[in-house]
Design an enzyme around this catalytic site. Sequence first.
Site, PDB file in Angstrom:
ATOM      1  N   ARG A  17     -53.393   6.610 102.472  1.00 43.29           N
ATOM      2  CA  ARG A  17     -53.030   5.490 103.340  1.00 43.29           C
ATOM      3  C   ARG A  17     -54.024   4.375 103.053  1.00 43.29           C
ATOM      4  O   ARG A  17     -55.176   4.439 103.487  1.00 43.29           O
ATOM      5  CB  ARG A  17     -53.145   5.960 104.788  1.00 43.29           C
ATOM      6  CG  ARG A  17     -52.660   4.985 105.825  1.00 43.29           C
ATOM      7  CD  ARG A  17     -53.115   5.459 107.199  1.00 43.29           C
ATOM      8  NE  ARG A  17     -54.442   4.971 107.496  1.00 43.29           N
ATOM      9  CZ  ARG A  17     -55.342   5.594 108.238  1.00 43.29           C
ATOM     10  NH1 ARG A  17     -55.074   6.760 108.754  1.00 43.29           N
ATOM     11  NH2 ARG A  17     -56.515   5.046 108.468  1.00 43.29           N
ATOM     12  N   HIS A  59     -54.319   2.926 110.111  1.00 45.95           N
ATOM     13  CA  HIS A  59     -53.310   3.865 110.624  1.00 45.95           C
ATOM     14  C   HIS A  59     -52.139   3.090 111.225  1.00 45.95           C
ATOM     15  O   HIS A  59     -50.979   3.318 110.922  1.00 45.95           O
ATOM     16  CB  HIS A  59     -53.953   4.778 111.668  1.00 45.95           C
ATOM     17  CG  HIS A  59     -52.971   5.561 112.477  1.00 45.95           C
ATOM     18  ND1 HIS A  59     -52.226   6.582 111.937  1.00 45.95           N
ATOM     19  CD2 HIS A  59     -52.585   5.449 113.764  1.00 45.95           C
ATOM     20  CE1 HIS A  59     -51.433   7.072 112.881  1.00 45.95           C
ATOM     21  NE2 HIS A  59     -51.629   6.407 113.989  1.00 45.95           N
ATOM     22  N   TYR A  62     -64.542   4.468 110.237  1.00 44.83           N
ATOM     23  CA  TYR A  62     -64.624   5.881 109.873  1.00 44.83           C
ATOM     24  C   TYR A  62     -64.493   6.190 108.392  1.00 44.83           C
ATOM     25  O   TYR A  62     -64.610   7.331 108.008  1.00 44.83           O
ATOM     26  CB  TYR A  62     -63.599   6.697 110.678  1.00 44.83           C
ATOM     27  CG  TYR A  62     -62.152   6.217 110.580  1.00 44.83           C
ATOM     28  CD1 TYR A  62     -61.369   6.550 109.475  1.00 44.83           C
ATOM     29  CD2 TYR A  62     -61.581   5.431 111.579  1.00 44.83           C
ATOM     30  CE1 TYR A  62     -60.062   6.119 109.373  1.00 44.83           C
ATOM     31  CE2 TYR A  62     -60.268   4.998 111.483  1.00 44.83           C
ATOM     32  CZ  TYR A  62     -59.509   5.343 110.380  1.00 44.83           C
ATOM     33  OH  TYR A  62     -58.214   4.912 110.272  1.00 44.83           O
TER      34      TYR A  62
HETATM   35  C1  LIG Z   1     -48.480  15.182 119.880  1.00 44.01           C
HETATM   36  C2  LIG Z   1     -49.178  13.907 119.522  1.00 44.01           C
HETATM   37  N1  LIG Z   1     -50.519  13.827 119.680  1.00 44.01           N
HETATM   38  C3  LIG Z   1     -51.158  12.678 119.372  1.00 44.01           C
HETATM   39  C4  LIG Z   1     -50.467  11.592 118.912  1.00 44.01           C
HETATM   40  C5  LIG Z   1     -51.190  10.291 118.601  1.00 44.01           C
HETATM   41  N2  LIG Z   1     -51.175  10.091 117.129  1.00 44.01           N
HETATM   42  C6  LIG Z   1     -50.305   9.269 116.538  1.00 44.01           C
HETATM   43  S1  LIG Z   1     -50.395   9.309 114.884  1.00 44.01           S
HETATM   44  C7  LIG Z   1     -51.654  10.431 114.909  1.00 44.01           C
HETATM   45  C8  LIG Z   1     -52.232  10.930 113.614  1.00 44.01           C
HETATM   46  C9  LIG Z   1     -51.203  11.559 112.748  1.00 44.01           C
HETATM   47  O1  LIG Z   1     -51.728  11.846 111.499  1.00 44.01           O
HETATM   48  P1  LIG Z   1     -50.871  12.424 110.333  1.00 44.01           P
HETATM   49  O2  LIG Z   1     -50.000  13.529 110.795  1.00 44.01           O
HETATM   50  O3  LIG Z   1     -51.801  12.733 109.212  1.00 44.01           O
HETATM   51  O4  LIG Z   1     -49.872  11.257 109.921  1.00 44.01           O
HETATM   52  P2  LIG Z   1     -50.194   9.787 109.400  1.00 44.01           P
HETATM   53  O5  LIG Z   1     -50.224   8.891 110.612  1.00 44.01           O
HETATM   54  O6  LIG Z   1     -51.478   9.808 108.675  1.00 44.01           O
HETATM   55  O7  LIG Z   1     -49.052   9.438 108.529  1.00 44.01           O
HETATM   56  C10 LIG Z   1     -51.994  10.739 116.221  1.00 44.01           C
HETATM   57  C11 LIG Z   1     -53.095  11.646 116.602  1.00 44.01           C
HETATM   58  C12 LIG Z   1     -49.074  11.723 118.775  1.00 44.01           C
HETATM   59  N3  LIG Z   1     -48.297  10.711 118.350  1.00 44.01           N
HETATM   60  N4  LIG Z   1     -48.462  12.890 119.063  1.00 44.01           N
END
Ligand SMILES: Cc1ncc(C[n+]2csc(CCOP(=O)(O)OP(=O)(O)O)c2C)c(N)n1
Lengths: 396, 327
Positions: free
Chosen positions: A289, A293, A302
């Site tokens: 990425r 985010h 970070y």
């Molecule tokens: C159940 C849940 N917990 C927390 C969140 C908040 N949240 C949104 S995106 C994210 C990180 C997700 O990371 P990843 O699965 O690696 O996907 P990326 O965003 O990097 O594509 C978090 C913690 C959420 N959307 N759903």
Amino acid sequence: MTDTHDVVVHHETVVAGTPLDITDGGPDMVQFVDGEGTRLERTPANTPYAEIVEAMEPADARSMYRDLVLVRRLDAEGHALQRQGELGLWPSLLGQEAAQVGSARAMAPHDYAFPGYREHGVAWCRGIQPEQLLALFRGVDHGGWSPQEMNYHLYTIVIGNQMLHATGYAMGVQRDGAVGTGDPERDTAVMAFTGDGGTAQGDFNEAMVFAGVANAPVVFFVQNNQWAISEPNYKQFRVPPYQRALGFGFPGIRVDGNDVLAVYAVTKMALDNARNGLGPTLIEAFTYRLGAHTTSDDPTKYRSAAEVDIWREKDPIKRMRGFITQKGYADEEFFAGVDKEADELAVRVRSACQNMPEPEQSRMFDEIYVDPHPLVDGEKATFLAYQAGFDQEGGH
Amino acid sequence: MAMQKMSLAKGLNSGLRAAMEHDPKVLLMGEDVGKLGGVFRITEGLQKDFGEDRVVDTPLAESGIVGTAIGLALRGYRPVVEIQFDGFIYPAFDQIVAQLAKMHARSRGSLRLPIVIRVPFGGGIGAVEHHSESNEAYFAHTAGLRVVACSDPADAYWMIQQAIESDDPVMFYEPKRRYHERAEVDLDAGVRLGLHDARVVREGTQVTLLTYGPMVKTCLQAAAAAEQDGISLQVVDLRSLSPLDVDTITRVVKDTGRAIVVHEASTFLGMGAELAAEIQQECFHHLEAPVLRVGGYNIPYPPSRFEEEFLPGLDRILDAVDRSLAY
Ligand SMILES: Cc1ncc(C[n+]2csc(CCOP(=O)(O)OP(=O)(O)O)c2C)c(N)n1
């Protein structure tokens, strides 16, 4: 180079022979084109997929390149629109274009996909229009498109939930006898997208169990972009996602997520296998990425600039352009034409966003239930009467 | 032939069978629902007759069961999910409230989730922890779900079929301590009550008892006992907790001017709280006494040696009747 590299190796622990180095996908990773776009020789990892890549025409390469560029532009415009207050939030896909375009283009029109919230490239390849895609982030809708028409489910914000929906849908496909008939119009596969952080969720793991047990025609596509907001991979898992598939009883593949040809080839084979009744596959697209985010995030808190620089060198678009140029598949006029199209798309996205109609406020009471529900119906009537009161006063 | 004496469990079993015969898209899913017929034997014999593809023994994963049911529904199936015990629904809570309840609205009505989630609920069977809970209020609070409870064999037979026919997701609560209660069921009667209609199960003139599920029988017993003392109690089986049949409820409460809500769940923010609020809003000028609540105490469901005291029984209900009449 070694020095910089040390900075970004997150974890020295060797698990199953593989350190979690976030800049190097290791020897298992399927790759067809190097960082400069030079076509690689056959390796043990890429050989099973080589025929798929060799069968591709120059026109395929050109149109993939076009998708990569247009999707990046769509994403940049989404980001800009958020900054200008037109969208509430935007999760950028910058850096993940090849993972999304490659996997989406491997799907047949009648295959069905379940995305997370960052899959704008997949949405683009499924034919979702910009105004449909932006509606969720502009706050005028919780959806945006008709899932059945596009064979593309609504975005899913709760991490991991959609992995189960995809698995259940695939179990339905199985029950419909739409697997392994040999009829390409009938045989259907399902795709489920999530991030690397999502692989830690219970639903992800439950989906693997259900899919494995049912031998369901589903392909799990993990975009390992190395970060889950601020949490690096080593806070999410001790073995890379692709190595976990075996434990659930089906193959796992790691593919270079910045190599659109490689992503296309492995996904195509996984989908074909699913359609032919050979069951699920887990694909881990090893990518990065490049941006934040979401527009609410500050990645400088970070992660190091050195790490981002290493990945910027692996840019999926630069690589595909190098490949096409080296092969002589296109000239400068083609590239200029695509850039012009991207400019036009940006204008279209912008005006689609700004011209998106404001929803009728009473719509929030509609379609909560299929059958009438007196509580909701009563509240809608009260709301309309309340609004009408303002109209009569002449104000508002 | 039409009238058959059967248990509530048999009513559910026959209702499920009828639904599966009627619509090949109906699937049963859950833990142990196949050969075993479920831990309460509600699905007994169905796998033998309909096959493993329609009566599906799932992995032991509640979120997985509901999440895959959502996918199956999106593909055109009508899954009927069995949660083994009330206290094990929590791993599926997220899929139910975050996805199942909302997807129809999110898609502006284009997606339908005709899923029934069957939950054996309530106590009184001397079970260990997590086997006796009443968590219906969590789901009644969530828009997009319908929440109903059956209380007798006839309702079990007809309501489960109506729930399966509904294109909305339905949480279907089954009073597990009444599974073996038997009564006549008229299999030819056809549906006489809407899925969301409340029903006066005993006429009375002085106080209205509003209840559902396992407490319907307890309230009828209380009414019979009160009659000995010359007190006339009216008993209403709510049947549907969302939507509530407010029309019936307010009409009958206006007749008596006194209402008591009885349920097993803790009273704090339970169904009784909603009913009391609704009734005072709609019947204020007709009330002779405040709406009273008789429910479980606001503690975790206690070890079974305490449940006799924890669960509303005749004494606590009749005590509330006395308090109501004292106004
Ligand atoms: C159940 C849940 N917990 C927390 C969140 C908040 N949240 C949104 S995106 C994210 C990180 C997700 O990371 P990843 O699965 O690696 O996907 P990326 O965003 O990097 O594509 C978090 C913690 C959420 N959307 N759903």
